[in-house]
Write an enzyme that holds these catalytic residues in place. Structure first.
Site, mmCIF file in Angstrom:
data_model
loop_
_atom_site.group_PDB
_atom_site.id
_atom_site.type_symbol
_atom_site.label_atom_id
_atom_site.label_comp_id
_atom_site.label_asym_id
_atom_site.label_seq_id
_atom_site.Cartn_x
_atom_site.Cartn_y
_atom_site.Cartn_z
ATOM 1 N N HIS A 125 6.840 105.812 109.493
ATOM 2 C CA HIS A 125 5.477 106.084 109.044
ATOM 3 C C HIS A 125 4.859 104.774 108.583
ATOM 4 C CE1 HIS A 125 2.044 107.329 106.841
ATOM 5 N NE2 HIS A 125 2.606 107.180 105.653
ATOM 6 N N ASN A 174 -2.911 103.001 107.229
ATOM 7 C CA ASN A 174 -2.063 104.195 107.072
ATOM 8 C C ASN A 174 -2.886 105.400 107.527
ATOM 9 O OD1 ASN A 174 -0.763 106.483 106.063
ATOM 10 N ND2 ASN A 174 -0.130 105.502 104.163
ATOM 11 N N CYS A 231 2.148 112.784 104.816
ATOM 12 C CA CYS A 231 2.453 111.746 105.816
ATOM 13 C C CYS A 231 3.765 112.000 106.560
ATOM 14 C CB CYS A 231 2.467 110.375 105.160
ATOM 15 S SG CYS A 231 0.858 109.922 104.498
HETATM 16 O O1 UT7 Z 1 1.531 107.269 103.034
HETATM 17 C C1 UT7 Z 1 2.091 107.923 101.946
HETATM 18 C C2 UT7 Z 1 2.951 107.024 101.154
HETATM 19 N N1 UT7 Z 1 2.182 105.944 100.607
HETATM 20 C C3 UT7 Z 1 2.743 104.782 100.403
HETATM 21 O O2 UT7 Z 1 3.880 104.606 100.750
HETATM 22 C C4 UT7 Z 1 1.966 103.706 99.656
HETATM 23 C C5 UT7 Z 1 2.907 103.041 98.682
HETATM 24 N N2 UT7 Z 1 2.298 102.060 97.810
HETATM 25 C C6 UT7 Z 1 1.790 100.885 98.209
HETATM 26 O O3 UT7 Z 1 1.716 100.611 99.381
HETATM 27 C C7 UT7 Z 1 1.388 99.894 97.165
HETATM 28 O O4 UT7 Z 1 1.803 100.358 95.894
HETATM 29 C C8 UT7 Z 1 -0.127 99.594 97.115
HETATM 30 C C9 UT7 Z 1 -0.548 98.834 98.372
HETATM 31 C C10 UT7 Z 1 -0.893 100.895 96.991
HETATM 32 C C11 UT7 Z 1 -0.453 98.709 95.923
HETATM 33 O O5 UT7 Z 1 0.301 97.521 95.969
HETATM 34 P P1 UT7 Z 1 1.150 97.062 94.697
HETATM 35 O O6 UT7 Z 1 1.734 95.775 95.060
HETATM 36 O O7 UT7 Z 1 2.065 98.175 94.323
HETATM 37 O O8 UT7 Z 1 0.014 96.833 93.608
HETATM 38 P P2 UT7 Z 1 -0.077 97.462 92.150
HETATM 39 O O9 UT7 Z 1 -0.542 98.877 92.232
HETATM 40 O O10 UT7 Z 1 1.184 97.162 91.393
HETATM 41 O O11 UT7 Z 1 -1.229 96.611 91.524
HETATM 42 C C12 UT7 Z 1 -1.048 95.219 91.233
HETATM 43 C C13 UT7 Z 1 -2.373 94.657 90.785
HETATM 44 C C14 UT7 Z 1 -3.045 95.488 89.697
HETATM 45 O O12 UT7 Z 1 -3.710 94.588 88.816
HETATM 46 P P3 UT7 Z 1 -3.040 94.182 87.412
HETATM 47 O O13 UT7 Z 1 -2.889 95.464 86.664
HETATM 48 O O14 UT7 Z 1 -1.729 93.552 87.750
HETATM 49 O O15 UT7 Z 1 -4.038 93.238 86.824
HETATM 50 C C15 UT7 Z 1 -4.080 96.281 90.451
HETATM 51 O O16 UT7 Z 1 -5.190 96.629 89.649
HETATM 52 O O17 UT7 Z 1 -3.285 94.622 91.876
HETATM 53 C C16 UT7 Z 1 -4.489 95.286 91.504
HETATM 54 N N3 UT7 Z 1 -5.065 95.910 92.691
HETATM 55 C C17 UT7 Z 1 -5.848 95.252 93.548
HETATM 56 N N4 UT7 Z 1 -6.308 93.994 93.564
HETATM 57 C C18 UT7 Z 1 -7.100 93.622 94.585
HETATM 58 C C19 UT7 Z 1 -4.885 97.180 93.140
HETATM 59 N N5 UT7 Z 1 -5.562 97.357 94.283
HETATM 60 C C20 UT7 Z 1 -6.170 96.185 94.549
HETATM 61 C C21 UT7 Z 1 -7.003 95.743 95.601
HETATM 62 N N6 UT7 Z 1 -7.439 94.460 95.588
HETATM 63 N N7 UT7 Z 1 -7.356 96.544 96.626
#
Ligand code: UT7
Length: 369
Positions: free
Chosen positions: A272, A302, A130
Protein backbone atom coordinates in the site's frame (compact mmCIF):
# COMPACT_ATOMS: atom_id res chain seq x y z
CA UNK A 1 -22.19 -19.59 -14.84
CA UNK A 2 -20.29 -22.89 -14.51
CA UNK A 3 -17.03 -22.66 -12.64
CA UNK A 4 -13.93 -24.21 -14.16
CA UNK A 5 -12.14 -26.74 -11.99
CA UNK A 6 -9.43 -29.13 -13.05
CA UNK A 7 -9.38 -31.11 -9.83
CA UNK A 8 -11.55 -31.87 -6.88
CA UNK A 9 -10.16 -28.88 -4.97
CA UNK A 10 -11.94 -25.52 -5.02
CA UNK A 11 -11.01 -23.25 -7.92
CA UNK A 12 -8.38 -20.59 -7.35
CA UNK A 13 -8.87 -16.91 -8.21
CA UNK A 14 -6.64 -16.05 -11.15
CA UNK A 15 -5.86 -12.45 -12.09
CA UNK A 16 -6.65 -11.90 -15.78
CA UNK A 17 -6.98 -8.10 -16.13
CA UNK A 18 -5.68 -4.95 -14.48
CA UNK A 19 -6.01 -1.20 -14.98
CA UNK A 20 -5.74 2.10 -13.17
CA UNK A 21 -7.29 5.50 -13.64
CA UNK A 22 -6.59 8.82 -11.98
CA UNK A 23 -8.31 12.17 -12.55
CA UNK A 24 -6.36 14.36 -14.98
CA UNK A 25 -5.79 17.26 -12.58
CA UNK A 26 -2.30 17.12 -11.06
CA UNK A 27 -1.60 19.01 -7.83
CA UNK A 28 2.11 19.51 -7.17
CA UNK A 29 3.74 20.09 -3.81
CA UNK A 30 4.47 23.67 -4.84
CA UNK A 31 0.79 24.26 -5.53
CA UNK A 32 -0.10 23.00 -2.05
CA UNK A 33 2.56 25.24 -0.56
CA UNK A 34 0.76 28.26 -2.03
CA UNK A 35 -2.14 27.73 0.38
CA UNK A 36 -0.66 25.65 3.21
CA UNK A 37 2.25 26.18 5.57
CA UNK A 38 4.40 23.53 3.93
CA UNK A 39 6.99 23.16 1.17
CA UNK A 40 8.11 20.73 -1.49
CA UNK A 41 11.23 19.66 0.42
CA UNK A 42 9.30 18.79 3.59
CA UNK A 43 6.74 16.77 1.66
CA UNK A 44 9.30 14.97 -0.50
CA UNK A 45 11.66 14.10 2.32
CA UNK A 46 8.92 12.98 4.75
CA UNK A 47 6.72 11.10 2.29
CA UNK A 48 8.40 10.70 -1.11
CA UNK A 49 5.37 12.34 -2.74
CA UNK A 50 5.94 14.82 -5.58
CA UNK A 51 2.36 15.25 -6.78
CA UNK A 52 -1.09 13.74 -6.58
CA UNK A 53 -4.21 13.70 -8.79
CA UNK A 54 -7.38 15.33 -7.51
CA UNK A 55 -10.96 14.83 -8.70
CA UNK A 56 -12.77 17.87 -10.02
CA UNK A 57 -15.82 19.19 -8.15
CA UNK A 58 -18.77 16.91 -8.77
CA UNK A 59 -16.58 13.92 -9.62
CA UNK A 60 -17.38 11.06 -7.22
CA UNK A 61 -15.71 7.79 -6.35
CA UNK A 62 -18.00 5.84 -8.69
CA UNK A 63 -16.89 8.01 -11.61
CA UNK A 64 -13.28 6.95 -11.04
CA UNK A 65 -14.31 3.35 -10.37
CA UNK A 66 -16.21 3.11 -13.66
CA UNK A 67 -13.17 4.33 -15.62
CA UNK A 68 -10.81 1.84 -13.97
CA UNK A 69 -13.36 -0.97 -14.17
CA UNK A 70 -13.95 -0.44 -17.88
CA UNK A 71 -10.23 -0.47 -18.61
CA UNK A 72 -9.66 -3.60 -16.51
CA UNK A 73 -12.46 -5.46 -18.33
CA UNK A 74 -10.89 -4.43 -21.63
CA UNK A 75 -7.46 -5.56 -20.40
CA UNK A 76 -9.03 -8.94 -19.60
CA UNK A 77 -10.55 -9.12 -23.09
CA UNK A 78 -14.09 -8.90 -21.72
CA UNK A 79 -16.84 -6.84 -23.27
CA UNK A 80 -19.85 -5.68 -21.21
CA UNK A 81 -21.74 -4.97 -24.45
CA UNK A 82 -21.89 -8.74 -24.85
CA UNK A 83 -24.62 -8.81 -22.19
CA UNK A 84 -26.73 -6.42 -24.24
CA UNK A 85 -26.28 -8.63 -27.27
CA UNK A 86 -27.87 -11.49 -25.35
CA UNK A 87 -24.62 -13.13 -24.29
CA UNK A 88 -23.58 -14.01 -20.76
CA UNK A 89 -22.33 -11.38 -18.33
CA UNK A 90 -18.56 -10.95 -18.55
CA UNK A 91 -18.37 -11.07 -14.75
CA UNK A 92 -20.71 -12.46 -12.08
CA UNK A 93 -19.90 -9.94 -9.36
CA UNK A 94 -18.60 -6.40 -8.96
CA UNK A 95 -16.90 -5.46 -5.69
CA UNK A 96 -15.95 -1.87 -4.95
CA UNK A 97 -13.66 -1.26 -2.03
CA UNK A 98 -13.63 2.32 -0.79
CA UNK A 99 -13.57 4.62 2.23
CA UNK A 100 -15.29 7.37 0.26
CA UNK A 101 -18.51 5.85 -1.13
CA UNK A 102 -20.71 8.12 -3.23
CA UNK A 103 -23.25 8.13 -0.37
CA UNK A 104 -23.65 6.44 3.04
CA UNK A 105 -26.48 4.46 1.45
CA UNK A 106 -26.65 2.58 -0.90
CA UNK A 107 -23.34 0.88 -1.65
CA UNK A 108 -21.42 2.29 -4.61
CA UNK A 109 -20.87 -1.02 -6.44
CA UNK A 110 -24.40 -1.52 -7.87
CA UNK A 111 -24.31 1.87 -9.63
CA UNK A 112 -20.81 1.13 -10.91
CA UNK A 113 -21.96 -2.25 -12.22
CA UNK A 114 -24.97 -0.69 -13.96
CA UNK A 115 -22.85 1.98 -15.61
CA UNK A 116 -20.45 -0.69 -16.84
CA UNK A 117 -23.34 -2.51 -18.55
CA UNK A 118 -23.35 -5.18 -15.82
CA UNK A 119 -26.78 -4.48 -14.37
CA UNK A 120 -28.08 -7.61 -12.65
CA UNK A 121 -24.82 -9.08 -11.37
CA UNK A 122 -23.99 -9.27 -7.65
CA UNK A 123 -22.55 -5.93 -6.52
CA UNK A 124 -21.44 -4.77 -3.09
CA UNK A 125 -18.84 -2.68 -1.28
CA UNK A 126 -16.05 -3.83 1.00
CA UNK A 127 -14.71 -1.39 3.59
CA UNK A 128 -11.30 -1.87 5.18
CA UNK A 129 -9.87 1.61 4.55
CA UNK A 130 -6.43 1.36 2.91
CA UNK A 131 -6.39 -2.44 3.34
CA UNK A 132 -9.61 -2.66 1.31
CA UNK A 133 -8.02 -4.02 -1.84
CA UNK A 134 -6.43 -7.02 -0.10
CA UNK A 135 -9.67 -7.70 1.80
CA UNK A 136 -11.47 -7.37 -1.54
CA UNK A 137 -9.13 -9.90 -3.15
CA UNK A 138 -9.86 -12.36 -0.34
CA UNK A 139 -13.60 -11.78 -0.73
CA UNK A 140 -13.43 -12.26 -4.50
CA UNK A 141 -11.32 -15.40 -4.06
CA UNK A 142 -13.97 -16.72 -1.67
CA UNK A 143 -16.78 -16.09 -4.17
CA UNK A 144 -14.79 -17.96 -6.78
CA UNK A 145 -13.76 -20.84 -4.49
CA UNK A 146 -17.39 -21.37 -3.40
CA UNK A 147 -18.65 -21.41 -6.98
CA UNK A 148 -20.83 -18.35 -6.45
CA UNK A 149 -18.89 -16.51 -9.16
CA UNK A 150 -16.66 -17.58 -12.01
CA UNK A 151 -15.41 -14.04 -12.72
CA UNK A 152 -15.24 -11.02 -10.44
CA UNK A 153 -14.41 -7.38 -11.14
CA UNK A 154 -12.73 -5.87 -8.06
CA UNK A 155 -12.27 -2.10 -8.01
CA UNK A 156 -10.41 -0.09 -5.37
CA UNK A 157 -11.46 3.56 -5.64
CA UNK A 158 -11.16 6.57 -3.37
CA UNK A 159 -11.61 10.30 -3.52
CA UNK A 160 -9.89 11.34 -0.31
CA UNK A 161 -10.10 14.95 -1.47
CA UNK A 162 -13.79 14.77 -0.48
CA UNK A 163 -13.03 13.94 3.18
CA UNK A 164 -9.64 15.55 3.85
CA UNK A 165 -9.82 19.13 5.09
CA UNK A 166 -8.00 21.18 2.43
CA UNK A 167 -6.61 23.33 5.25
CA UNK A 168 -5.14 20.33 7.11
CA UNK A 169 -1.53 20.31 5.98
CA UNK A 170 -0.74 17.00 7.67
CA UNK A 171 -3.23 15.06 5.53
CA UNK A 172 -3.78 17.24 2.45
CA UNK A 173 -0.20 16.58 1.35
CA UNK A 174 -0.49 12.80 1.54
CA UNK A 175 -3.69 11.80 -0.15
CA UNK A 176 -4.64 11.69 -3.81
CA UNK A 177 -7.68 10.44 -5.71
CA UNK A 178 -7.69 7.40 -7.97
CA UNK A 179 -9.01 3.99 -8.88
CA UNK A 180 -7.49 0.66 -9.78
CA UNK A 181 -9.19 -2.54 -10.81
CA UNK A 182 -8.51 -6.20 -11.44
CA UNK A 183 -10.53 -8.99 -13.04
CA UNK A 184 -10.30 -12.40 -11.40
CA UNK A 185 -11.45 -15.66 -12.93
CA UNK A 186 -11.75 -19.23 -11.71
CA UNK A 187 -8.68 -21.29 -12.46
CA UNK A 188 -5.97 -23.50 -11.02
CA UNK A 189 -3.83 -22.64 -8.03
CA UNK A 190 -0.59 -23.39 -9.87
CA UNK A 191 -1.24 -21.29 -12.98
CA UNK A 192 0.23 -17.79 -13.43
CA UNK A 193 -2.09 -15.15 -11.96
CA UNK A 194 -3.31 -17.43 -9.16
CA UNK A 195 -3.83 -15.57 -5.91
CA UNK A 196 -3.30 -17.29 -2.63
CA UNK A 197 -1.88 -17.46 0.85
CA UNK A 198 -3.69 -14.59 2.46
CA UNK A 199 -3.01 -13.04 5.81
CA UNK A 200 -5.70 -10.65 7.11
CA UNK A 201 -5.90 -8.95 10.48
CA UNK A 202 -7.34 -6.10 12.50
CA UNK A 203 -6.98 -4.27 15.81
CA UNK A 204 -10.07 -2.21 16.58
CA UNK A 205 -8.67 -0.99 19.88
CA UNK A 206 -6.86 1.61 17.77
CA UNK A 207 -9.84 2.78 15.74
CA UNK A 208 -9.18 6.35 16.89
CA UNK A 209 -5.87 6.57 15.02
CA UNK A 210 -7.59 6.97 11.63
CA UNK A 211 -11.13 8.27 11.63
CA UNK A 212 -13.89 10.44 10.20
CA UNK A 213 -15.83 11.03 13.44
CA UNK A 214 -19.10 12.35 12.00
CA UNK A 215 -21.42 11.04 9.30
CA UNK A 216 -22.07 7.55 10.66
CA UNK A 217 -24.52 6.31 13.28
CA UNK A 218 -22.11 7.17 16.13
CA UNK A 219 -21.85 10.74 14.95
CA UNK A 220 -25.58 11.07 14.39
CA UNK A 221 -26.31 9.84 17.93
CA UNK A 222 -24.07 12.57 19.37
CA UNK A 223 -25.56 15.82 20.62
CA UNK A 224 -25.18 18.96 18.54
CA UNK A 225 -23.79 19.65 15.09
CA UNK A 226 -20.43 18.05 14.25
CA UNK A 227 -17.42 20.36 14.26
CA UNK A 228 -15.31 20.97 11.17
CA UNK A 229 -12.67 18.58 12.53
CA UNK A 230 -15.25 15.85 13.15
CA UNK A 231 -16.54 16.10 9.60
CA UNK A 232 -13.09 15.56 8.13
CA UNK A 233 -10.54 12.78 7.98
CA UNK A 234 -8.25 12.69 11.02
CA UNK A 235 -5.08 10.64 11.43
CA UNK A 236 -2.50 10.48 14.21
CA UNK A 237 0.24 10.19 11.62
CA UNK A 238 3.16 9.44 13.87
CA UNK A 239 1.50 6.54 15.68
CA UNK A 240 0.01 5.24 12.45
CA UNK A 241 3.46 5.28 10.91
CA UNK A 242 4.85 3.00 13.62
CA UNK A 243 1.91 0.60 13.41
CA UNK A 244 2.13 0.56 9.62
CA UNK A 245 5.75 -0.56 9.60
CA UNK A 246 5.40 -3.29 12.23
CA UNK A 247 2.00 -4.62 11.08
CA UNK A 248 2.93 -4.69 7.40
CA UNK A 249 6.23 -6.45 8.06
CA UNK A 250 4.56 -9.01 10.35
CA UNK A 251 1.75 -9.67 7.86
CA UNK A 252 4.17 -10.04 4.96
CA UNK A 253 6.33 -12.43 6.96
CA UNK A 254 3.34 -14.54 8.05
CA UNK A 255 2.20 -14.84 4.44
CA UNK A 256 5.61 -15.86 3.16
CA UNK A 257 5.91 -18.45 5.93
CA UNK A 258 2.49 -19.96 5.20
CA UNK A 259 3.43 -20.34 1.54
CA UNK A 260 6.92 -21.64 2.23
CA UNK A 261 8.46 -18.73 0.32
CA UNK A 262 11.75 -17.20 1.35
CA UNK A 263 12.18 -13.43 1.20
CA UNK A 264 14.45 -13.90 -1.78
CA UNK A 265 11.63 -15.63 -3.70
CA UNK A 266 9.81 -12.29 -3.91
CA UNK A 267 10.55 -10.54 -7.21
CA UNK A 268 8.29 -7.55 -6.47
CA UNK A 269 6.96 -6.26 -3.19
CA UNK A 270 3.81 -4.21 -3.90
CA UNK A 271 2.79 -2.46 -0.68
CA UNK A 272 0.00 0.00 0.00
CA UNK A 273 1.47 3.31 -1.10
CA UNK A 274 1.23 5.13 2.24
CA UNK A 275 4.55 6.90 2.38
CA UNK A 276 7.83 5.97 0.66
CA UNK A 277 9.65 5.88 4.00
CA UNK A 278 7.18 3.31 5.30
CA UNK A 279 7.61 1.17 2.18
CA UNK A 280 11.37 1.25 2.51
CA UNK A 281 11.26 0.50 6.24
CA UNK A 282 9.08 -2.54 5.64
CA UNK A 283 11.32 -3.75 2.80
CA UNK A 284 14.39 -3.28 5.05
CA UNK A 285 12.70 -5.14 7.89
CA UNK A 286 11.94 -8.05 5.56
CA UNK A 287 15.48 -8.04 4.18
CA UNK A 288 14.17 -7.24 0.70
CA UNK A 289 16.30 -5.00 -1.54
CA UNK A 290 14.47 -1.67 -1.94
CA UNK A 291 14.75 -2.05 -5.72
CA UNK A 292 12.15 -4.84 -5.48
CA UNK A 293 9.66 -2.48 -3.92
CA UNK A 294 7.12 -1.23 -6.50
CA UNK A 295 6.23 2.38 -5.76
CA UNK A 296 4.26 5.10 -7.50
CA UNK A 297 3.47 7.14 -4.39
CA UNK A 298 5.70 9.88 -5.78
CA UNK A 299 3.26 10.46 -8.65
CA UNK A 300 -0.15 9.68 -7.15
CA UNK A 301 0.21 10.03 -3.37
CA UNK A 302 -1.71 7.77 -1.04
CA UNK A 303 -4.86 6.75 -2.93
CA UNK A 304 -6.32 4.54 -0.19
CA UNK A 305 -8.02 1.40 -1.48
CA UNK A 306 -6.86 2.21 -5.01
CA UNK A 307 -3.17 2.26 -4.22
CA UNK A 308 -2.18 -1.38 -4.74
CA UNK A 309 -4.13 -1.94 -7.99
CA UNK A 310 -2.88 1.44 -9.28
CA UNK A 311 0.69 0.41 -8.47
CA UNK A 312 0.13 -2.94 -10.19
CA UNK A 313 -1.32 -1.25 -13.29
CA UNK A 314 1.53 1.22 -13.38
CA UNK A 315 4.20 -1.45 -13.06
CA UNK A 316 2.45 -3.65 -15.64
CA UNK A 317 2.20 -0.72 -18.07
CA UNK A 318 5.94 -0.11 -17.67
CA UNK A 319 6.52 -3.86 -18.14
CA UNK A 320 8.26 -4.05 -14.78
CA UNK A 321 6.05 -7.05 -13.98
CA UNK A 322 6.92 -10.02 -16.17
CA UNK A 323 4.92 -13.23 -16.58
CA UNK A 324 6.02 -15.65 -13.88
CA UNK A 325 7.32 -12.96 -11.50
CA UNK A 326 6.38 -13.59 -7.89
CA UNK A 327 4.59 -10.79 -6.06
CA UNK A 328 3.92 -10.06 -2.42
CA UNK A 329 1.10 -7.54 -1.82
CA UNK A 330 0.82 -5.98 1.65
CA UNK A 331 -1.56 -3.31 2.91
CA UNK A 332 -2.30 -1.43 6.09
CA UNK A 333 -5.04 1.02 7.01
CA UNK A 334 -7.58 2.42 9.41
CA UNK A 335 -9.41 0.06 11.68
CA UNK A 336 -6.67 -0.79 12.20
CA UNK A 337 -6.55 -3.38 9.42
CA UNK A 338 -3.77 -5.11 7.55
CA UNK A 339 -3.37 -7.88 5.04
CA UNK A 340 -1.09 -9.58 2.55
CA UNK A 341 -1.31 -12.06 -0.28
CA UNK A 342 0.87 -13.65 -2.92
CA UNK A 343 0.48 -14.02 -6.63
CA UNK A 344 2.47 -15.02 -9.67
CA UNK A 345 2.15 -12.45 -12.44
CA UNK A 346 0.26 -13.69 -15.53
CA UNK A 347 0.71 -12.94 -19.22
CA UNK A 348 -1.40 -9.81 -19.86
CA UNK A 349 -1.51 -7.10 -22.50
CA UNK A 350 0.00 -3.92 -20.99
CA UNK A 351 -2.79 -1.84 -19.47
CA UNK A 352 -3.78 1.30 -21.35
CA UNK A 353 -2.59 4.58 -19.86
CA UNK A 354 -5.29 7.18 -20.31
CA UNK A 355 -2.98 9.92 -19.16
CA UNK A 356 0.51 9.69 -17.87
CA UNK A 357 0.33 9.95 -14.13
CA UNK A 358 3.22 7.66 -13.68
CA UNK A 359 6.56 9.35 -13.56
CA UNK A 360 9.46 6.92 -13.52
CA UNK A 361 10.21 5.26 -10.30
CA UNK A 362 11.72 2.33 -8.86
CA UNK A 363 12.47 3.05 -5.40
CA UNK A 364 15.91 4.47 -5.07
CA UNK A 365 16.36 7.06 -2.38
CA UNK A 366 16.54 10.14 -4.61
CA UNK A 367 12.97 11.21 -3.82
CA UNK A 368 13.76 11.31 -0.15
CA UNK A 369 16.92 13.36 -0.44
O1 UT7 B 1 -2.85 5.04 4.43
C1 UT7 B 1 -3.19 4.71 5.74
C2 UT7 B 1 -2.00 4.67 6.61
N1 UT7 B 1 -1.38 5.96 6.68
C3 UT7 B 1 -0.09 6.06 6.86
O2 UT7 B 1 0.58 5.06 6.89
C4 UT7 B 1 0.52 7.44 7.11
C5 UT7 B 1 1.53 7.30 8.22
N2 UT7 B 1 2.13 8.54 8.66
C6 UT7 B 1 2.96 9.30 7.92
O3 UT7 B 1 3.17 9.04 6.76
C7 UT7 B 1 3.66 10.44 8.59
O4 UT7 B 1 3.42 10.39 9.98
C8 UT7 B 1 3.24 11.84 8.07
C9 UT7 B 1 3.74 12.03 6.64
C10 UT7 B 1 1.74 11.98 8.14
C11 UT7 B 1 3.88 12.93 8.92
O5 UT7 B 1 5.29 12.78 8.93
P1 UT7 B 1 6.07 12.75 10.32
O6 UT7 B 1 7.49 12.67 9.97
O7 UT7 B 1 5.49 11.67 11.16
O8 UT7 B 1 5.76 14.20 10.91
P2 UT7 B 1 5.16 14.56 12.33
O9 UT7 B 1 3.68 14.32 12.33
O10 UT7 B 1 5.99 13.93 13.41
O11 UT7 B 1 5.40 16.10 12.38
C12 UT7 B 1 6.72 16.64 12.48
C13 UT7 B 1 6.63 18.14 12.35
C14 UT7 B 1 5.58 18.76 13.27
O12 UT7 B 1 6.08 20.02 13.71
P3 UT7 B 1 6.74 20.17 15.17
O13 UT7 B 1 5.66 19.79 16.13
O14 UT7 B 1 7.89 19.22 15.19
O15 UT7 B 1 7.13 21.61 15.22
C15 UT7 B 1 4.41 19.00 12.35
O16 UT7 B 1 3.60 20.08 12.78
O17 UT7 B 1 6.25 18.50 11.02
C16 UT7 B 1 5.12 19.36 11.07
N3 UT7 B 1 4.30 19.13 9.88
C17 UT7 B 1 4.54 19.73 8.71
N4 UT7 B 1 5.46 20.63 8.33
C18 UT7 B 1 5.44 21.05 7.06
C19 UT7 B 1 3.25 18.28 9.74
N5 UT7 B 1 2.79 18.34 8.48
C20 UT7 B 1 3.57 19.23 7.83
C21 UT7 B 1 3.59 19.70 6.50
N6 UT7 B 1 4.54 20.60 6.15
N7 UT7 B 1 2.72 19.27 5.57
Amino acid sequence: MPVHTSSTSAPAAVLCGVAGWVPPRVVTNDELAERLDTDDTWIRTRTGIRCRHIAKPGQATSDLAVEAGRLALRNAGLDPAETNRGGTDPVDAVIVTTTTPDRPCPATAPAVAARLGLNGVAAFDVGAVCTGFVYGLATAAGLIASGVAARVLLIGADTYSTIVDPLDRANAIIFGDGAGAVVLRAGDEDEPGAIGHFDLGSDGTHEDLIMVAAGGSRGRSAEGEPTRAERHFAMRGNEVYRHAVTRMAASARATLTSAGWKTDDVDHFVPHQANLRILHSVADDLGLPRERCVANVDAVGNTGAASIPLALADAAARRVLRPGDRLLLTAFGGGLTWGSCLLTWPELPPPIRTHDPFVPHHTGDDTLS
